[in-house]
Write an enzyme that holds these catalytic residues in place. Sequence first.
Site, PDB file in Angstrom:
ATOM      1  CB  CYS A 183      11.625   3.061   5.911  1.00 37.79           C
ATOM      2  SG  CYS A 183      11.241   3.021   4.170  1.00 37.79           S
ATOM      3  NE  ARG A 231      14.661   3.369  -4.416  1.00 38.06           N
ATOM      4  CZ  ARG A 231      13.321   3.680  -4.018  1.00 38.06           C
ATOM      5  NH1 ARG A 231      12.608   3.674  -5.161  1.00 38.06           N
ATOM      6  NH2 ARG A 231      13.209   4.311  -3.083  1.00 38.06           N
ATOM      7  CD  GLN A 252      11.568   7.954  -2.358  1.00 34.96           C
ATOM      8  OE1 GLN A 252      11.597   7.709  -1.484  1.00 34.96           O
ATOM      9  NE2 GLN A 252      10.871   7.240  -3.250  1.00 34.96           N
ATOM     10  CG  ASP A 310      11.297   8.979   2.067  1.00 35.07           C
ATOM     11  OD1 ASP A 310       9.958   9.099   2.119  1.00 35.07           O
ATOM     12  OD2 ASP A 310      11.932   8.273   2.240  1.00 35.07           O
ATOM     13  CG  HIS A 313       9.467   7.318   7.075  1.00 30.51           C
ATOM     14  ND1 HIS A 313      10.514   7.790   6.231  1.00 30.51           N
ATOM     15  CD2 HIS A 313       8.787   6.114   6.340  1.00 30.51           C
ATOM     16  CE1 HIS A 313      10.505   6.906   5.354  1.00 30.51           C
ATOM     17  NE2 HIS A 313       9.777   5.985   5.250  1.00 30.51           N
ATOM     18  CE  LYS A 337       0.339   0.670  -3.956  1.00 28.96           C
ATOM     19  NZ  LYS A 337       1.284   0.495  -5.010  1.00 28.96           N
ATOM     20  CG  HIS A 391       6.544   4.157   4.509  1.00 28.67           C
ATOM     21  ND1 HIS A 391       7.899   3.827   4.458  1.00 28.67           N
ATOM     22  CD2 HIS A 391       5.883   3.149   5.209  1.00 28.67           C
ATOM     23  CE1 HIS A 391       7.720   2.585   5.480  1.00 28.67           C
ATOM     24  NE2 HIS A 391       6.595   2.080   5.829  1.00 28.67           N
TER      25      HIS A 391
HETATM   26 ZN   LIG Z   1       9.486   4.550   3.807  1.00 25.76          ZN
END
Ligand SMILES: [Zn+2]
Length: 635
Positions: free
Chosen positions: A333, A362, A380, A382, A384, A463, A509
Amino acid sequence: MKIVLPDSSELELPDGATGIEAARAIGPKLAEQAVLVRVNGATRDLRLPLADGESVRFLTTRDTQDPDALYVLRHSTAHLLAEAVMRLYPGVKIAIGPPIADGFYYDFEFTEPISEDDLAAIEHEIRREIEDGRVWTREELSLEDAVGRFEAESQPYKVELARDAEGTISLYTQGDFTDLCRGPHLQDTSPIKALKLTSLAGAYWRGDERNTQLTRIYGTAFYSQADLDAHLERLEQARARDHRRLGVQLDLFHFDEHSPGSPLWHPKGMVVWNALEDLRRRENARRGYLEVKTPLIYDKALWITSGHWEKFRENMFLIEEEGKTWGLKPMNCPGHMLLFGSQLRSYRDLPIRYAESSTLHRNELAGTLHGLLRVRHVTQDDSHIFGTREQIEDEIFGCLDYAAYLYDLFGMDCRFELSTRPENKLGTDEEWDFTEGALQSALERRGLAYELNEGDGAFYGPKIDLHMTDVLGRSWQMGTIQLDSQMPARFGLSYMGPDNREHTPYVVHRALLGALERFAGILIEHVGGEFPFWLAPVQARVLPVGESHRGAARTLQARLVGEGYRADVDERDETVGKRIRDAELEKIPFVLVYGDRESDVALAVRERGAGQSTVSLDELLGRFTELAAEADPSP
Ligand SMILES: [Zn+2]
Ligand SMILES: [Zn+2]
């Protein structure tokens, strides 16, 4: 007094009547079969009194799949286990013995270590107890009496548990064994029709590694042998499908102690990985996402701005360099916020959908790492998405549509859960009415059933979590779609609206497959290692019968590779039968045996799950084209 039965009829009983007395008043058969009573939704021991006006439902030996009925059966079996162990191992100290999801356990401190080989004898002793028959009795006593009793028996764990007990202290006794226990318990052992002690493990007293290590014996019990057999069969299937085992068998990946929680992908595993990446890229391009790449390391100041320093620092890998503290990114992010903020933005530019699948780190606790399912090295799928308030619903709709496409492609059933405003929410109720409403109408417009998790949203926005159920009926959380207006504000992001004023964009996200490592692990188990043709690391293997067939076999392999397929040749000096079995163990979709009778017009083909046939090379390539198209079912 009166109690209310499930059909809403009322039953008149003497004041203070117990569950079992109520069951007897209804009929002797019910009294015999009852294992538990559910009162206003909570379970209660049959020996305890009912109160006026309570709604009552009896659970019996016929409620073989009811979690509460199984719970009481298994808890009672745990007590039988403790009785057996105390008889077989004088001097053993007993700790706790609760029922768990699929069975029960009991923790013991043995004077000498025991092994899995000892479980059969213990199990035999429990069976003898059941054959003899045991009846449970319940008594209540004061704290001093309970402590005195277990001190006299040299059971220090029970003394500690009694001192910690809240409310009434109760004991349950069967045979010559008495346990400190809140219950509930069966009336007697007759409902226990099947049991098995499954395994042995170490466990610290109260889960604290500074305490004594105890021996945990796991077991399970059922109301019928058929239910136990079905359960063991499911366990066996799960073991055979375990991705860590298949990872070795299929030569996909391994782990090394020098970097815990970070898989080393082998060439064959990399084929699967790249196929997932290709899929992600292809669909991103179709759906208007823009691929970006942002740094792996940022200084502490950035993490303070993003809020990760406050909320997520424990899970970050930190580095000291150049007199500063740096953090390896656990999420993409902040980088995407910097990208958005790097130029002036107009409402005409929105929505902007950034996609990135770079490496994240992580710092998960070593004890929680589990194969590919819980890793420290996370990748991920991922994205945005930056948009205006008016664009939220359509963007969420787009994410849901994308998710539904992906799960369908892998033959996975997906469940959606909408989580709404939590107590520590930021922003006004009007704002939350709007954002929750947008997510809800996107779900409804896409025709997706969903569950509502009230109060489970993040503090910055609602979410939608995506869960899938695999072939063994296990549920996994995969992706998530989260709406957020806080992070853009923290980064001071804005766009120029049609009113010529600056507005803060919203950001979605979202990761749909979730962590690719975890997705790959779940996928391996879901398909039992039998990847669909388009994902299979080796799609076809050619087996020359003898040395003289090697040239033709290699020519055939080259032809398949030339057509864009992954094919290899197994020329080892092994029998054809042995090489076919090895190819089957590797779960290769097509095996082509090449000998004297084979040619381009007559190939001996074994298709996984379909047996053997003779086809021409053209026919085979036709079949390959058909199967390869499964990678892209969209029109
Ligand atoms: Zn994010
Ligand atoms: Zn108990």
